[in-house]
Motif scaffolding. Structure first.
Motif, PDB file in Angstrom:
ATOM      1  N   ALA A   1      -8.105  -6.523 -16.239  1.00  0.00           N
ATOM      2  CA  ALA A   1      -7.485  -5.815 -15.124  1.00  0.00           C
ATOM      3  C   ALA A   1      -6.711  -4.607 -15.642  1.00  0.00           C
ATOM      4  N   ASN A   2      -6.518  -3.615 -14.777  1.00  0.00           N
ATOM      5  CA  ASN A   2      -5.704  -2.461 -15.131  1.00  0.00           C
ATOM      6  C   ASN A   2      -4.297  -2.929 -15.511  1.00  0.00           C
ATOM      7  N   ASN A   3      -3.766  -2.362 -16.590  1.00  0.00           N
ATOM      8  CA  ASN A   3      -2.437  -2.679 -17.124  1.00  0.00           C
ATOM      9  C   ASN A   3      -2.337  -4.070 -17.742  1.00  0.00           C
ATOM     10  N   ALA A   4      -3.473  -4.694 -18.046  1.00  0.00           N
ATOM     11  CA  ALA A   4      -3.469  -5.998 -18.714  1.00  0.00           C
ATOM     12  C   ALA A   4      -3.041  -5.841 -20.174  1.00  0.00           C
ATOM     13  N   THR A   5      -2.541  -6.929 -20.736  1.00  0.00           N
ATOM     14  CA  THR A   5      -2.220  -6.979 -22.159  1.00  0.00           C
ATOM     15  C   THR A   5      -3.311  -7.776 -22.859  1.00  0.00           C
ATOM     16  N   VAL A   6      -3.820  -7.216 -23.955  1.00  0.00           N
ATOM     17  CA  VAL A   6      -4.929  -7.808 -24.707  1.00  0.00           C
ATOM     18  C   VAL A   6      -4.454  -8.113 -26.121  1.00  0.00           C
ATOM     19  N   SER A   7      -4.864  -9.249 -26.659  1.00  0.00           N
ATOM     20  CA  SER A   7      -4.531  -9.598 -28.034  1.00  0.00           C
ATOM     21  C   SER A   7      -5.480  -8.889 -28.997  1.00  0.00           C
ATOM     22  N   ARG A   8      -4.895  -8.177 -29.964  1.00  0.00           N
ATOM     23  CA  ARG A   8      -5.719  -7.498 -30.963  1.00  0.00           C
ATOM     24  C   ARG A   8      -6.506  -8.512 -31.789  1.00  0.00           C
TER      25      ARG A   8
ATOM     26  N   ARG B   1     -12.980  -6.185 -29.912  1.00  0.00           N
ATOM     27  CA  ARG B   1     -11.791  -6.482 -30.697  1.00  0.00           C
ATOM     28  C   ARG B   1     -11.127  -5.139 -31.004  1.00  0.00           C
ATOM     29  N   PRO B   2      -9.997  -4.857 -30.358  1.00  0.00           N
ATOM     30  CA  PRO B   2      -9.345  -3.553 -30.532  1.00  0.00           C
ATOM     31  C   PRO B   2      -8.983  -3.288 -31.993  1.00  0.00           C
ATOM     32  N   PRO B   3      -9.097  -2.039 -32.431  1.00  0.00           N
ATOM     33  CA  PRO B   3      -8.844  -1.709 -33.832  1.00  0.00           C
ATOM     34  C   PRO B   3      -7.360  -1.622 -34.187  1.00  0.00           C
ATOM     35  N   SER B   4      -6.501  -1.489 -33.187  1.00  0.00           N
ATOM     36  CA  SER B   4      -5.077  -1.311 -33.476  1.00  0.00           C
ATOM     37  C   SER B   4      -4.253  -1.705 -32.257  1.00  0.00           C
ATOM     38  N   ARG B   5      -2.963  -1.839 -32.484  1.00  0.00           N
ATOM     39  CA  ARG B   5      -2.032  -2.081 -31.381  1.00  0.00           C
ATOM     40  C   ARG B   5      -1.706  -0.728 -30.761  1.00  0.00           C
ATOM     41  N   SER B   6      -2.043  -0.592 -29.507  1.00  0.00           N
ATOM     42  CA  SER B   6      -1.862   0.688 -28.823  1.00  0.00           C
ATOM     43  C   SER B   6      -2.234   0.488 -27.362  1.00  0.00           C
ATOM     44  N   ASN B   7      -2.206   1.569 -26.603  1.00  0.00           N
ATOM     45  CA  ASN B   7      -2.759   1.557 -25.252  1.00  0.00           C
ATOM     46  C   ASN B   7      -4.131   2.194 -25.311  1.00  0.00           C
ATOM     47  N   PHE B   8      -5.089   1.607 -24.613  1.00  0.00           N
ATOM     48  CA  PHE B   8      -6.450   2.133 -24.575  1.00  0.00           C
ATOM     49  C   PHE B   8      -6.879   2.326 -23.133  1.00  0.00           C
ATOM     50  N   THR B   9      -7.674   3.352 -22.905  1.00  0.00           N
ATOM     51  CA  THR B   9      -8.265   3.589 -21.594  1.00  0.00           C
ATOM     52  C   THR B   9      -9.736   3.220 -21.679  1.00  0.00           C
TER      53      THR B   9
ATOM     54  N   ALA C   1     -13.929   4.088 -12.681  1.00  0.00           N
ATOM     55  CA  ALA C   1     -12.511   4.418 -12.725  1.00  0.00           C
ATOM     56  C   ALA C   1     -11.957   3.851 -14.027  1.00  0.00           C
ATOM     57  N   PRO C   2     -10.989   4.533 -14.628  1.00  0.00           N
ATOM     58  CA  PRO C   2     -10.437   4.045 -15.895  1.00  0.00           C
ATOM     59  C   PRO C   2      -9.554   2.822 -15.709  1.00  0.00           C
ATOM     60  N   VAL C   3      -9.538   1.980 -16.733  1.00  0.00           N
ATOM     61  CA  VAL C   3      -8.673   0.806 -16.792  1.00  0.00           C
ATOM     62  C   VAL C   3      -7.848   0.940 -18.075  1.00  0.00           C
ATOM     63  N   THR C   4      -6.550   0.880 -17.938  1.00  0.00           N
ATOM     64  CA  THR C   4      -5.670   0.976 -19.109  1.00  0.00           C
ATOM     65  C   THR C   4      -5.264  -0.416 -19.556  1.00  0.00           C
ATOM     66  N   VAL C   5      -5.392  -0.680 -20.871  1.00  0.00           N
ATOM     67  CA  VAL C   5      -4.963  -1.957 -21.422  1.00  0.00           C
ATOM     68  C   VAL C   5      -3.976  -1.699 -22.558  1.00  0.00           C
TER      69      VAL C   5
END
Length: 93
Positions: free
Chosen positions: A13-20, A62-70, A86-90
């Motif tokens: 979901a938009n504005n979700a938090t994801v574990s790296r 699997r995200p490469p770093s701790r950050s915000n991604f679109t 539409a973009p989703v920011t995590v």
């Protein structure tokens, strides 16, 4: 006339938090009213993460770093039309 496909990211979901460390599965719905969707590409910013050619459209990331991604998804139909979701920011922790 070729109607472009429709596409939307359904997860995360938009504005979700994801574990790296654990990563997440990006899921998208895509359809084409006058033909077929031939592929969906998944992006983080301008970086292509991967492609899925059959529904249900998804990709493990699997995200490469701790950050915000679109995140966005691009759907391609069998007549050459392309639509970007539409973009989703995590937030990656």
């Amino acid at each position: 006339n070729n109607a472009p496909p429709t596409v939307s990211i359904t997860s995360p979901a938009n504005n979700a938090t994801v574990s790296r460390l654990l990563g997440t599965t990006i899921k998208a719905n895509a359809s084409d009213s006058d033909g077929a969707v031939i592929k969906v590409e998944f992006y983080a910013g301008s970086t292509l993460l991967g492609t899925d050619t059959s529904a249900p459209y998804s990709l493990f990331w699997r995200p490469p770093s701790r950050s915000n991604f679109t995140l966005t998804a691009k759907a391609y139909d069998d007549d050459g039309a392309v639509t970007t979701s539409a973009p989703v920011t995590v937030r990656v922790k």
